[in-house]
Structures are given as C-alpha cells and as structure tokens.
Design a protein around this motif. Structure first.
Motif, PDB file in Angstrom:
ATOM      1  N   UNK A 134      -4.745  -5.087  13.400  1.00 16.07           N
ATOM      2  CA  UNK A 134      -5.099  -4.081  14.392  1.00 16.07           C
ATOM      3  C   UNK A 134      -3.851  -3.469  15.002  1.00 16.07           C
ATOM      4  N   UNK A 135      -3.861  -2.160  15.074  1.00 17.65           N
ATOM      5  CA  UNK A 135      -2.833  -1.466  15.858  1.00 17.65           C
ATOM      6  C   UNK A 135      -3.495  -1.132  17.185  1.00 17.65           C
ATOM      7  N   UNK A 136      -3.008  -1.790  18.226  1.00 18.31           N
ATOM      8  CA  UNK A 136      -3.593  -1.618  19.557  1.00 18.31           C
ATOM      9  C   UNK A 136      -2.682  -0.730  20.388  1.00 18.31           C
ATOM     10  N   UNK A 137      -3.156   0.449  20.698  1.00 23.25           N
ATOM     11  CA  UNK A 137      -2.323   1.422  21.410  1.00 23.25           C
ATOM     12  C   UNK A 137      -3.003   1.832  22.715  1.00 23.25           C
ATOM     13  N   UNK A 206      13.315  -2.847  15.499  1.00 17.87           N
ATOM     14  CA  UNK A 206      13.217  -3.855  14.446  1.00 17.87           C
ATOM     15  C   UNK A 206      11.811  -3.900  13.839  1.00 17.87           C
ATOM     16  N   UNK A 207      11.746  -4.521  12.669  1.00 20.14           N
ATOM     17  CA  UNK A 207      10.498  -4.623  11.900  1.00 20.14           C
ATOM     18  C   UNK A 207       9.250  -4.885  12.754  1.00 20.14           C
ATOM     19  N   UNK A 208       8.236  -4.116  12.583  1.00 20.81           N
ATOM     20  CA  UNK A 208       6.933  -4.222  13.273  1.00 20.81           C
ATOM     21  C   UNK A 208       6.985  -3.970  14.771  1.00 20.81           C
ATOM     22  N   UNK A 209       8.188  -3.873  15.341  1.00 20.82           N
ATOM     23  CA  UNK A 209       8.266  -3.593  16.778  1.00 20.82           C
ATOM     24  C   UNK A 209       8.384  -2.086  17.014  1.00 20.82           C
ATOM     25  N   UNK A 210       8.155  -1.701  18.256  1.00 20.47           N
ATOM     26  CA  UNK A 210       8.160  -0.275  18.609  1.00 20.47           C
ATOM     27  C   UNK A 210       9.143  -0.011  19.742  1.00 20.47           C
ATOM     28  N   UNK A 254       2.511   0.686  10.747  1.00 13.94           N
ATOM     29  CA  UNK A 254       1.261   0.101  10.247  1.00 13.94           C
ATOM     30  C   UNK A 254       1.346  -0.074   8.723  1.00 13.94           C
ATOM     31  N   UNK A 255       1.914   0.918   8.040  1.00 17.80           N
ATOM     32  CA  UNK A 255       2.068   0.821   6.577  1.00 17.80           C
ATOM     33  C   UNK A 255       2.888  -0.411   6.207  1.00 17.80           C
ATOM     34  N   UNK A 256       3.992  -0.627   6.948  1.00 17.75           N
ATOM     35  CA  UNK A 256       4.860  -1.789   6.673  1.00 17.75           C
ATOM     36  C   UNK A 256       4.071  -3.085   6.815  1.00 17.75           C
ATOM     37  N   UNK A 257       3.258  -3.156   7.882  1.00 17.24           N
ATOM     38  CA  UNK A 257       2.479  -4.380   8.122  1.00 17.24           C
ATOM     39  C   UNK A 257       1.440  -4.585   7.023  1.00 17.24           C
ATOM     40  N   UNK A 283      -7.076   8.272   9.177  1.00 19.29           N
ATOM     41  CA  UNK A 283      -8.171   8.454   8.219  1.00 19.29           C
ATOM     42  C   UNK A 283      -7.631   8.965   6.886  1.00 19.29           C
ATOM     43  N   UNK A 284      -6.614   9.839   6.925  1.00 19.19           N
ATOM     44  CA  UNK A 284      -6.123  10.351   5.634  1.00 19.19           C
ATOM     45  C   UNK A 284      -5.107   9.403   4.986  1.00 19.19           C
ATOM     46  N   UNK A 285      -4.368   8.630   5.783  1.00 19.48           N
ATOM     47  CA  UNK A 285      -3.349   7.730   5.213  1.00 19.48           C
ATOM     48  C   UNK A 285      -3.941   6.445   4.648  1.00 19.48           C
ATOM     49  N   UNK A 286      -4.903   5.866   5.377  1.00 20.57           N
ATOM     50  CA  UNK A 286      -5.340   4.514   5.033  1.00 20.57           C
ATOM     51  C   UNK A 286      -6.719   4.532   4.382  1.00 20.57           C
ATOM     52  N   UNK A 287      -6.701   4.816   3.090  1.00 21.52           N
ATOM     53  CA  UNK A 287      -7.968   4.974   2.375  1.00 21.52           C
ATOM     54  C   UNK A 287      -8.284   3.771   1.479  1.00 21.52           C
TER      55      UNK A 287
END
Ligand code: KG4
Ligand code: ZN
Length: 338
Positions: A134-137, A206-210, A254-257, A283-287
C-alpha cells in the motif's frame, strides 16, 4: 446463514467528525462533518479548535448515523473507534464518546489504527489479495507498506521530512490558494495549458523513502524570483508542474517496491489518493496486478473505513471474544511503532 455483523464506528483523529454504521459489506450510514471551513481561516488545522468542534459535533453524528441507518441500537454488535495516530485532543473526543456509548449499551469496543483504516477503505468495494503493498498518502503520512496478510505489516519507506498532503497544503499556501491545498491544486493543475512549464527538481531520497521539503522550497524560490522579476505568475502552471513531479516520485517509488516484493494487490490510500491525476497515473501504470483505489469519498477521513477495518479484525478472530466496553483491543498501534 451467519448473522451479518453490525458495527458502529467513530473517527475524529484530525478535523473530520464522523460516525458510520455498516451491516456486513453494506454502509448503512457514513456521517462526516468537516471542519475545513473553520480551519481554512487559519491556513491549517488548529488542534485546540479541532477538539472543541469535535465535542460540538460528535453527538449530532451519532444521532444522524443511527437515524439514517434505520437500525435499533440493540442490533449493534460492536463499536469501533480510531485510537491513533492523530491529534490527541481530537482522538480523545472520539474515543471517550465511543466508550461512553458502548458502556451505556454494553457493547464491545475495538480500537483501530487510523492508517490501517485508510488502507482497509479499499475493502469497501473489493477484497485484498495478499501479499499486498500500500502507498499511503495523507496529510501526515507518506508510507510504503508491505502487507503479508491482514495482520502482518512491514513499513518499507516513509517520508524523511514533509508528508505529501502536507506539501500540497504548504505549496498552496505559498501560492495563496487557500486550505486544504490538495483539492485546489488538483483542480488548478487540470486547467494548465502548459503542465511542463516549470522545471522543478526531483528530490532524491534513499530506497523506498520519500522527501518533499526540497520541492516545496524550490516552489517558494521560483515564486519569489518571479515576483521580484515581474514575471506573471500562472498558478495553473505552478500547480501542474509541482503535481507532475509529485506523481512521478510516487509512481517510481511504488514501481521499485513492486519490483522487489511482487505483491498480488497494490492499494493506493489516504487523502491524497483522491487526487485525480494520481489516480489516473496509477490506473495506467499498474495494470499487471490488482489495483485498489477507494472511491473518492472514502479516501479522506471518514468513519466507514474504520468500520471496514474493524470488520476484518473481527472476522479473522483478532479481537478477543470476551471483550467488554473497556478499550482493550486488538492493538493496532503496533503498526505505528514500526
Ligand atoms: O487522509 P486525510 O483526509 O487526513 C489525514 O489523515 O491526514 O488527508 C488529508 C490530506 C490533506 O493534506 C489534503 O490536502 C490532501 O489530503 N488531499 C488531496 C486531495 N484531497 C485531499 N491532495 C491532493 N489532491 C486531492 N484531490
Ligand atoms: Zn487520514
């Protein structure tokens, strides 16, 4: 046939006072009284003002939710309430009301973590196949979370400075757009005829961090320079260029994860997931996997998502059978401690 659970839920962690009732998979009522107009005058949520308004609105929410659901109080099986994270004075109003209500009617109370509530908002319309990411924003969080199952979570990445919703709100303040900034920037960005007009830098993390504070400062610097040099400020272009970078960051992380964890489901959750461009991008990226994004009205704070989270906990016997009106509970707060 097993009786469908009827749950009354309460959410008051920030500036929305909300009470909902669900029966099985169906939302019978979801009353949300927002304090946005009150806090807009201050340019952000004032905690003391939020708590005072929760005390003012909470009873009305209970009454409306029960009335609209058309149930009798005796029909209720459980009370669920957000018990963190959030503004402590605000949480206290919801938790105290839920406990008092449960005590008066001898109901069991379940404490629910607000962030899990956001994630489980995705189960209102569908089901999660595990493992999931989950990406929680939201206004306070930008987290990438791995869910092995409904009860085992691993936080893969967090923001190292500002949360993404907070960044939207601060950028809106720089541009004098009003509060909350997210929905305003969302609408303005859609009106831009040159969404790539301004090249803001992409902050590194760093990786997965924002990290978003550098982007916020870049918007401020550019805005001040443009004012100084008498360059006309086209707010639509600012909004679109800022949002473009934000979405790229969120999609790429998200792609990296996904590449490392190969989950079956991807869940986009939290207030910022109401953003139209972000929803389109996901919706268009994660099919290639199951993508769950809650309906817009369940993305921002509401009590229905808390009831759905509680339902999952109950169904999986994570809530003890002899629970009483004291707030014990399936301690979802371990989630925040990670
Ligand atoms: O989840 P939420 O309602 O409250 C927290 O738990 O923080 O999220 C509120 C955040 C605010 O920062 C708001 O600006 C942002 O969500 N937000 C949006 C949109 N709608 C709300 N951000 C971008 N686009 C939107 N449409
Ligand atoms: Zn929230």
């Amino acid at each position: 046939m097993e009786k469908e659970l009827i749950i009354l839920s309460v959410e008051s962690s920030c500036d929305e006072t909300s009470v909902a009732i669900i029966r099985g998979e169906k939302i019978l009522s979801n009353i949300v009284l927002s304090q946005i107009d009150i806090h807009a005058k201050f340019g952000g949520v004032v905690p003391e003002v939020a708590s005072r308004n929760h005390t003012k609105y909470i009873l009305e929410c209970f009454i409306k939710a029960i009335f609209e659901a058309g149930i009798k109080i005796e029909d209720l099986d459980y009370v669920a309430v957000t018990n963190g994270p959030g503004l402590v004075g605000s949480l206290l109003v919801g938790v105290s009301s839920a406990l008092a209500f449960a005590w008066a009617h001898q109901l069991k109370v379940i404490g629910i973590n607000h962030l899990l509530g956001h994630i489980f908002a995705s189960t209102i319309a569908s089901s999660i196949e595990y493992p999931a990411i989950s990406l929680l924003v939201s206004g306070g969080h930008t987290d990438l979370i791995y869910l092995k199952d409904a009860f085992s979570y691993q936080v893969l990445g967090v923001t190292m400075d500002d949360a993404v919703g907070e960044t939207y709100d601060k950028v809106a303040r720089i541009l004098n757009l009003g509060y909350p900034g997210g929905p305003i920037i969302d609408k303005l960005a859609a009106l831009s005829s040159k969404p790539d007009a301004i090249k803001f830098p992409t902050p590194l993390s760093p990786k997965f961090h924002f990290s978003f504070s550098g982007l916020k400062s870049a918007v401020l610097r550019k805005y001040q320079e443009d004012i100084k040099n008498n360059i006309p400020i086209i707010k639509e272009d600012y909004a679109a260029s800022f949002q473009d970078i934000v979405i790229k960051i969120l999609v790429n992380k998200t792609k990296e994860a996904l590449a490392e964890y190969h989950p079956k489901t991807l869940i986009l959750a939290g207030g910022v997931s109401a953003n139209r461009a972000l929803r389109r991008a996901f919706t268009s990226e994660f099919t290639n996997l199951k993508l769950l994004i809650p309906e817009v009205s369940y993305c921002t704070d509401n009590a229905a998502m808390i009831a759905f989270c509680a339902k999952t906990m109950i169904e999986h016997h994570k809530v003890s059978k002899d629970l009483d009106y004291r707030l014990e509970i399936f301690s979802t707060n371990r989630f925040t401690d990670l």
